[in-house]
Scaffold this active site. Structure first.
Site, PDB file in Angstrom:
ATOM      1  N   GLY A 148       0.831  -1.202   0.000  1.00 44.37           N
ATOM      2  CA  GLY A 148       0.000   0.000   0.000  1.00 44.37           C
ATOM      3  C   GLY A 148       0.867   1.255   0.000  1.00 44.37           C
ATOM      4  N   CYS A 149       0.223   2.393  -0.251  1.00 45.71           N
ATOM      5  CA  CYS A 149       0.977   3.655  -0.369  1.00 45.71           C
ATOM      6  C   CYS A 149       1.525   4.097   0.986  1.00 45.71           C
ATOM      7  CB  CYS A 149       0.123   4.725  -1.017  1.00 45.71           C
ATOM      8  SG  CYS A 149      -1.538   4.864  -0.324  1.00 45.71           S
ATOM      9  N   TYR A 150       0.682   4.140   2.024  1.00 43.68           N
ATOM     10  CA  TYR A 150       1.201   4.494   3.348  1.00 43.68           C
ATOM     11  C   TYR A 150       2.267   3.485   3.800  1.00 43.68           C
ATOM     12  CZ  TYR A 150      -2.659   7.838   4.391  1.00 43.68           C
ATOM     13  OH  TYR A 150      -3.531   8.896   4.414  1.00 43.68           O
ATOM     14  N   PRO A 151       1.985   2.180   3.680  1.00 42.22           N
ATOM     15  CA  PRO A 151       2.983   1.203   4.143  1.00 42.22           C
ATOM     16  C   PRO A 151       4.347   1.343   3.467  1.00 42.22           C
ATOM     17  CG  PRO A 151       0.868   0.126   3.936  1.00 42.22           C
ATOM     18  CD  PRO A 151       0.699   1.496   3.352  1.00 42.22           C
ATOM     19  N   THR A 152       4.377   1.756   2.200  1.00 36.77           N
ATOM     20  CA  THR A 152       5.673   1.903   1.525  1.00 36.77           C
ATOM     21  C   THR A 152       6.498   3.013   2.186  1.00 36.77           C
ATOM     22  OG1 THR A 152       4.812   1.102  -0.582  1.00 36.77           O
ATOM     23  CG2 THR A 152       6.770   2.485  -0.687  1.00 36.77           C
TER      24      THR A 152
END
Ligand code: NAP
Length: 342
Positions: A148-152
């Site tokens: 996901g974008c936040y997790p990256t």
């Protein structure tokens, strides 16, 4: 050439896949699907692609995806899991930009995503496609769970500290801001111009779906369960993620040297010089994650600033980075654009 299919070509990550893959020298886009725009020329809908692509949108059922070498799912959660098994059986590799294969604990996934998993047996096989951690596994993967974008942004920010074992893993804090395109292209009240512009708010504080994904990744690196407070925010910009990460140091260490060494061979992670502050606009349109490390007043709190373009390193660019690795290509092929500024 790699024959590629894209399921979900009318969303924001779908159009980014199209923009990047159209110019990729080793890719031929064979099929691009949409249920709502069947028969419409892709370049009529996305005029930025005029002169570069002459495909029409096809219904997913008619897209002959099993003739592709690789299929990207740029669809909502719960779609790729219904088709992955038959595609893999046909010898097609799959990269899912949604969350269907990201969480290894299926019961945990079902709790957070509110649906029953359609192919739990494949979850164990899926490789979490964060190349800076899992490059070797990505090389031989048939099925990639694109992060996901936040997790990256959060995982790349915390990674060197966890690997070095120099922080208290019981009190990690991730205070993260996202542009509105993170919510996708579908019409929703909270992303209307009059709601999201000239406004700034937190959401999902009691628990956001990306929390278990981030905790799984950080805990795997730390080899122990971490405790994380994750607070996402919506900010009035179109693209970009800005993560401000806090942790308590448990020993003295040259933080700048630690980060520079960890990422010295990573094409898509840039560690800024001491004292700098990365800006989301400095990565816009690129696959780069830019990071700065701070230790305010030389105290025991480390502050990491990590920025990405949510649609590229946070989605389509990272998916293509994974494709390049899976097919033995140079990792940067087709995705080493310079960010767009201003
Ligand atoms: N936006 C981001 O920054 C971001 C970052 C990382 C990951 N992601 C994830 O990537 C995925 C796509 O995100 P997005 O922002 O591009 O979403 P989006 O703008 O809402 O687009 C979704 C796409 O999926 C298609 N679709 C919807 N339901 C479908 C179904 N049942 N079967 C086949 N196709 C279907 C839609 O087209 P039709 O309805 O016409 O078929 C549309 O093309 C999501 O899972 C999202 O969580 C997004």
């Amino acid at each position: 050439m790699i024959n590629v299919g894209i399921v979900g070509g009318t969303g924001y990550t779908g159009v980014e896949l199209l923009r990047l893959l159209t110019l990729h020298p080793k890719v031929k886009i064979k099929a691009i699907t949409s249920r709502s725009e069947v028969g419409i020329n892709v370049a009529d809908m996305f005029t930025n692609l005029r002169g570069h692509i002459d495909l029409k949108f096809t219904d997913p059922a008619d897209a002959k995806l099993n003739k592709c070498d690789l299929v990207f799912f740029a669809t909502p959660n719960g779609i790729a899991m219904k088709q992955a098994e038959s595609l893999l059986k046909a010898g097609v590799r799959v990269i899912d930009l949604a969350a269907d294969f990201r969480i290894k604990n299926v019961a945990e996934w079902e709790k957070w995503y509110g649906m029953q998993h359609a192919c739990p047996d494949l979850v164990a096989e899926a490789v979490y496609g964060l190349p800076e951690i899992n490059r070797e596994l990505v090389k031989n993967a048939r099925l990639i769970a694109n992060p996901g974008c936040y997790p990256t942004a959060v995982q790349l920010g915390f990674l060197p500290l966890l690997e070095a074992g120099v922080i208290d893993i019981n009190h990690l804090i991730a205070d993260v801001k996202s542009g509105v395109s993170g919510a996708g292209r579908k019409a929703e009240v909270h992303t209307l111009h009059a709601e999201a512009s000239d406004n700034f708010k937190a959401y999902g504080v009691p628990g956001h779906r990306h929390l278990p994904e981030i905790k799984q990744g950080l805990s795997s690196v730390a080899k122990k369960m971490v405790s994380l407070t994750f607070v996402p925010h919506l900010v009035p910009m179109i693209r970009g993620i800005h993560a401000t990460l806090y942790a308590k140091l448990t020993q003295k260490i040259n933080l700048q040297a630690l980060y520079e060494k960890r990422y010295q061979n990573e094409a898509f992670v840039d560690v800024l010089p001491t004292g700098k502050h990365p800006e989301t606009r400095s990565v816009r349109g690129s696959n780069i994650c830019r990071i700065a490390v701070h230790q305010p007043q030389n105290g025991d709190t480390v502050v990491i600033l990590s920025v990405t373009d949510n649609l590229i390193k946070g989605a389509a660019g990272q998916a293509i980075q994974n494709m390049n690795i899976m097919f033995g290509l140079s990792e940067t092929l087709g995705i080493n654009q310079i960010p767009l500024l201003p």
